[in-house]
Design an enzyme around this catalytic site. Sequence first.
Site, PDB file in Angstrom:
ATOM      1  N   HIS A 153       0.837  -1.223   0.000  1.00 34.45           N
ATOM      2  CA  HIS A 153       0.000   0.000   0.000  1.00 34.45           C
ATOM      3  C   HIS A 153       0.856   1.252   0.000  1.00 34.45           C
ATOM      4  O   HIS A 153       0.432   2.301   0.476  1.00 34.45           O
ATOM      5  CB  HIS A 153      -0.950   0.036   1.211  1.00 34.45           C
ATOM      6  N   SER A 274      14.538  21.056 -16.124  1.00 40.21           N
ATOM      7  CA  SER A 274      13.365  21.894 -16.350  1.00 40.21           C
ATOM      8  C   SER A 274      13.823  23.185 -17.004  1.00 40.21           C
ATOM      9  O   SER A 274      14.888  23.706 -16.685  1.00 40.21           O
ATOM     10  CB  SER A 274      12.680  22.189 -15.011  1.00 40.21           C
ATOM     11  N   LYS A 280      15.721  21.219 -10.955  1.00 46.28           N
ATOM     12  CA  LYS A 280      15.037  19.963 -11.285  1.00 46.28           C
ATOM     13  C   LYS A 280      15.923  18.977 -12.027  1.00 46.28           C
ATOM     14  O   LYS A 280      16.728  19.338 -12.857  1.00 46.28           O
ATOM     15  CB  LYS A 280      13.805  20.245 -12.143  1.00 46.28           C
ATOM     16  N   GLU A 287       8.979   8.035 -16.841  1.00 51.97           N
ATOM     17  CA  GLU A 287       7.621   8.516 -17.116  1.00 51.97           C
ATOM     18  C   GLU A 287       7.194   8.169 -18.537  1.00 51.97           C
ATOM     19  O   GLU A 287       6.037   7.811 -18.789  1.00 51.97           O
ATOM     20  CB  GLU A 287       7.547  10.027 -16.885  1.00 51.97           C
TER      21      GLU A 287
END
Length: 451
Positions: A153, A274, A280, A287
């Site tokens: 979980h 970024s 970043k 992804e």
Amino acid sequence: MWKGRFTQQTADLVQRYGESISYDWRLYPHDIAGSIAHARAQQKAGLLSAEEFTQIEEGLREVEQEIERGEFDFSIELEDIHMNIEAALTSKIGPVGAKLHTARSRNDQVATDTRLFCRASIDNVFALAAGLQNALLVQAGKHAATIVPGYTHLQRGQPVTIGHHLLAYVEMLERDKLRLRDCRRRLNICPLGSGALAGSTINLDRHAIAHELGFDGVSTNSMDAIADRDYIAELLFNLALLGAHLSRLSEDLILWCTNEFGFSTLSDAHTTGSSLMPQKKNPDVCEITRGKTGRLIGNLVALLTALKGLPLTYNRDLQEDKEPLFDSIETITLALEVNTEMITAMQVNESACRQAASDPLLLATDLADYLVRRGVAFRDAHELVGRAVAASEASGTPLDQMDLTTVSPEFAGDASGVFNVESALHARTNPGSPSVENVQREVERWQAHLQ
Ligand code: ARG
């Protein structure tokens, strides 16, 4: 190719609507191999002279080289790869080229070509999946003893190691490979000779053709052979599930690379920055893999949807099998390649792992086991430890620093030994469990297996 019966040209729009050459050109090496095997059988049957066969074979090889060199002029008027190649052959060698299509239809031709394409693609994907397994294995070997929390979980559960975690993906990839191998075995039969749907009055040696093309046998029902796309559906499912595994790995890595987890760092070469936020470093590869998995699943659904209402045998809907197939193969190929590189270059941050693994709550189950060993029933032990955890939370005293006898006298004795995460891991020696010795043994087993 069918001018005899028609008085009008195919409309421009229909040509553009129906052409498949813009994507099925990829079948060319298989189409040419199939045609050469077919022509050889024609020669054996006395339909072609030895000289005619040689002309056809050499003409086809020339076409192949032109395509390879990027010099071939594909034409949408000729619809697909089969007619493009045949027309080019005939314009090279003249009337002999017009004999090639004897006892053959584009229907058994396309079924043969896609089977050969799937077979070659499976071999490549299989090898790439093994390459990713190897990359995971190297990291697993390095981090057989790097303890981290294991999660259910997405909540901290019990201690495991990075090695054990990564080996879970080696297991998944092994099942993916076995499914691919199984699919390959089932698809490796030759449909050539099934003709348009009912074979031919001209009998060529189907076994010889199959043998030349590396098939294990010939199809046994001409209608099924023409209509069947199960092998593509199976392959698309196998690739979708392989993609789902890569997507889960991606999700784990995305989490591991957050400041919140910090278990690993991806190399600069496999991350992006970024344009706005200078700090970043984004796990885009992960992804993209997670995102592309949607296409792999979509491709499977697209094919099944195209198949489900089709009466036997060939219907032009079947042409819709190719773009999903090519897309899934290209998607998974790149995904496996880039993930292999990325995993190889990944750094595991041992101090962050150690920090997370020092959470005493990871050993709450072990504390219950401690009570069980002292004769307490597990359900009762579970409740007592639950109360201890609640008391720890209420008082802000970490579980391993509490006087547990204030919760229950059952805790009397020395429970403090429970809170050593190394020995907790060491105790997990049953096959399949994450003790360091087990993980090291598994790494060795996989190394031997993959060689
Ligand atoms: N391009 C076609 C396909 O991919 C080849 C078979 C065409 N057969 C036909 N009867 N029109 O399905």
